[in-house]
Design a protein around this motif. Sequence first.
Motif, mmCIF file in Angstrom:
data_model
loop_
_atom_site.group_PDB
_atom_site.id
_atom_site.type_symbol
_atom_site.label_atom_id
_atom_site.label_comp_id
_atom_site.label_asym_id
_atom_site.label_seq_id
_atom_site.Cartn_x
_atom_site.Cartn_y
_atom_site.Cartn_z
ATOM 1 N N LEU A 84 0.807 -1.270 0.084
ATOM 2 C CA LEU A 84 0.208 -0.185 0.165
ATOM 3 C C LEU A 84 1.486 1.425 -0.008
ATOM 4 O O LEU A 84 0.753 2.252 -0.388
ATOM 5 C CB LEU A 84 -0.266 0.055 1.420
ATOM 6 C CG LEU A 84 -2.224 -1.244 1.109
ATOM 7 C CD1 LEU A 84 -2.887 -0.678 2.822
ATOM 8 C CD2 LEU A 84 -3.281 -0.291 0.161
ATOM 9 N N GLU A 85 2.071 1.285 0.705
ATOM 10 C CA GLU A 85 3.019 2.236 0.971
ATOM 11 C C GLU A 85 3.470 2.743 -0.567
ATOM 12 O O GLU A 85 3.911 3.500 -0.622
ATOM 13 C CB GLU A 85 3.779 2.518 2.252
ATOM 14 C CG GLU A 85 4.264 3.470 2.830
ATOM 15 C CD GLU A 85 5.129 3.387 3.606
ATOM 16 O OE1 GLU A 85 5.427 4.049 4.743
ATOM 17 O OE2 GLU A 85 5.848 1.970 3.775
ATOM 18 N N ARG A 86 4.059 1.611 -1.245
ATOM 19 C CA ARG A 86 4.717 2.035 -2.393
ATOM 20 C C ARG A 86 3.909 2.054 -3.482
ATOM 21 O O ARG A 86 4.042 3.595 -4.120
ATOM 22 C CB ARG A 86 5.467 0.783 -2.582
ATOM 23 C CG ARG A 86 5.982 0.628 -4.020
ATOM 24 C CD ARG A 86 6.450 -0.528 -4.129
ATOM 25 N NE ARG A 86 5.672 -1.877 -4.721
ATOM 26 C CZ ARG A 86 5.682 -2.113 -5.953
ATOM 27 N NH1 ARG A 86 5.255 -1.521 -6.984
ATOM 28 N NH2 ARG A 86 4.819 -3.089 -6.055
ATOM 29 N N THR A 87 2.513 1.648 -3.351
ATOM 30 C CA THR A 87 1.588 1.671 -4.788
ATOM 31 C C THR A 87 0.846 3.079 -4.134
ATOM 32 O O THR A 87 0.417 3.655 -5.777
ATOM 33 C CB THR A 87 0.471 0.864 -4.614
ATOM 34 O OG1 THR A 87 1.291 -0.756 -4.632
ATOM 35 C CG2 THR A 87 -0.153 0.782 -6.393
ATOM 36 N N LEU A 88 -0.029 3.857 -3.413
ATOM 37 C CA LEU A 88 -0.553 4.541 -3.189
ATOM 38 C C LEU A 88 -0.296 6.003 -3.902
ATOM 39 O O LEU A 88 -1.433 6.228 -4.308
ATOM 40 C CB LEU A 88 -1.533 4.978 -1.913
ATOM 41 C CG LEU A 88 -2.623 3.773 -1.504
ATOM 42 C CD1 LEU A 88 -2.626 3.547 0.007
ATOM 43 C CD2 LEU A 88 -3.757 3.589 -2.425
ATOM 44 N N LEU A 109 -4.274 1.608 13.174
ATOM 45 C CA LEU A 109 -3.100 0.522 12.451
ATOM 46 C C LEU A 109 -3.163 1.773 11.866
ATOM 47 O O LEU A 109 -3.215 3.197 11.321
ATOM 48 C CB LEU A 109 -3.836 -0.389 11.742
ATOM 49 C CG LEU A 109 -4.890 -1.536 12.521
ATOM 50 C CD1 LEU A 109 -6.292 -1.821 10.942
ATOM 51 C CD2 LEU A 109 -3.551 -1.886 12.372
ATOM 52 N N LYS A 110 -1.410 1.095 10.941
ATOM 53 C CA LYS A 110 -0.434 2.278 10.306
ATOM 54 C C LYS A 110 -1.222 2.292 8.614
ATOM 55 O O LYS A 110 -1.119 3.177 8.089
ATOM 56 C CB LYS A 110 1.098 1.878 9.726
ATOM 57 C CG LYS A 110 1.387 1.645 10.915
ATOM 58 C CD LYS A 110 3.461 0.497 10.855
ATOM 59 C CE LYS A 110 3.775 -0.348 10.266
ATOM 60 N NZ LYS A 110 4.674 -0.767 10.099
ATOM 61 N N SER A 111 -1.954 0.592 8.507
ATOM 62 C CA SER A 111 -3.045 0.939 7.176
ATOM 63 C C SER A 111 -3.893 2.634 7.167
ATOM 64 O O SER A 111 -3.726 2.627 5.960
ATOM 65 C CB SER A 111 -3.238 0.175 6.898
ATOM 66 O OG SER A 111 -3.907 -1.235 7.909
ATOM 67 N N THR A 112 -4.720 2.484 8.448
ATOM 68 C CA THR A 112 -5.583 3.240 8.663
ATOM 69 C C THR A 112 -4.699 4.146 8.216
ATOM 70 O O THR A 112 -5.479 5.805 8.081
ATOM 71 C CB THR A 112 -6.336 3.221 9.977
ATOM 72 O OG1 THR A 112 -7.034 1.590 9.670
ATOM 73 C CG2 THR A 112 -7.536 4.104 9.674
ATOM 74 N N LYS A 113 -3.764 4.615 9.306
ATOM 75 C CA LYS A 113 -3.661 5.853 8.837
ATOM 76 C C LYS A 113 -2.734 6.808 7.479
ATOM 77 O O LYS A 113 -3.061 8.157 7.024
ATOM 78 C CB LYS A 113 -2.011 5.503 10.165
ATOM 79 C CG LYS A 113 -2.479 6.617 11.356
ATOM 80 C CD LYS A 113 -1.030 6.061 12.528
ATOM 81 C CE LYS A 113 -1.313 5.265 13.804
ATOM 82 N NZ LYS A 113 -0.084 6.332 14.581
ATOM 83 N N LEU A 114 -2.767 5.764 6.696
ATOM 84 C CA LEU A 114 -1.704 5.460 5.700
ATOM 85 C C LEU A 114 -3.021 6.628 4.479
ATOM 86 O O LEU A 114 -3.232 7.479 3.325
ATOM 87 C CB LEU A 114 -1.299 4.922 4.896
ATOM 88 C CG LEU A 114 -0.897 4.664 3.514
ATOM 89 C CD1 LEU A 114 0.236 5.722 3.479
ATOM 90 C CD2 LEU A 114 -0.203 3.516 3.029
#
Length: 325
Positions: A84-88, A109-114
């Motif tokens: 996710l961090e690479r693609t978004l 969650l880190k995913s939610t923060k992102l």
Amino acid sequence: MQIYLFWGEDDFSLAQAVDTLRQKVLDPNWATFNYDKILPDQSDAVISALNQAMTPPFGTGSRFVWLADTPIAQQCSQELFAELERTLPVIPSTTVLLLTTRNKPDSRLKSTKLLLKSAEVREFSPIPPWKTEELVKRVRQATEERGVKLTPAAIELLAECVGNDTRQLNSELDKLELYAGNTNKPLGDEAIATLVRSNTQNSLQLAAAIRQGNTAQALQLVAELIGHNEPALKIVATLTTQFRTWLLVKLGVQAGEADEKIAQAAEISNPKRIYFFRQEVKSLTVEKLQKTLPLLLELESSLKRGAQEVSTLQTKVIELCRLFY
């Protein structure tokens, strides 16, 4: 880059928002080629969605990728988060990526923060049934958007009838729009009373029967509500709202508060209604009203755990009626 996160339990409103966004994004002539809905049961659903999001659209318009019912705002592995961090950040501007979930995103969650940094987040949670002013506001807004003219009294009655059920509100507005025809005269509350199905009103009758300790009538109303396919949890929500309101009114009366202050505390939009609430709670005690709320909470909890609806409702209704013998 256009990324959206829609969440909430109001499935109908969320679905409407998804449809509106999809129509806005896609060229109808190329929609078949540029629309992807990826379900959670698909293996590597998130990775598939990200790959599709990176694909340029065919023809004109944008690509619309919908990652439906995704759990990544509730749980996300380190490997998936890295993807996710690479693609978004590099999703092309020709793609709209939509993520939807019924559950509230876990902000830890880190995913939610992102996602909160990268996406436009919209909440689609039902309005709590005791927030009557918000329900009336939503009905007023819906009538304005649809061009259905109603008097203020009709708007309030419609809000009482449909509660926080946006699907029923939409259906009733279809009916009222057809009934109004080409007339510019606003429809009054008489039209609402005649045309609009009101299971909420029947649930209020159930609350009144319980308050009077009338077990036979209460059980008959339970049977009628279930017979009309009224969701048990919605019945409980209406009962909870009504008994909470009665309790707040009784507390205000005992404290010698003015009607305006009681209305504010009980979130009743029209202080003139307090007169009728005063009559309803006149013979009740605060102690009995307080005892209803734990019973209703137990009922709600049992239903959410999968208890049999009819027998569970009947049992708790009998218990509630016994409080007011």
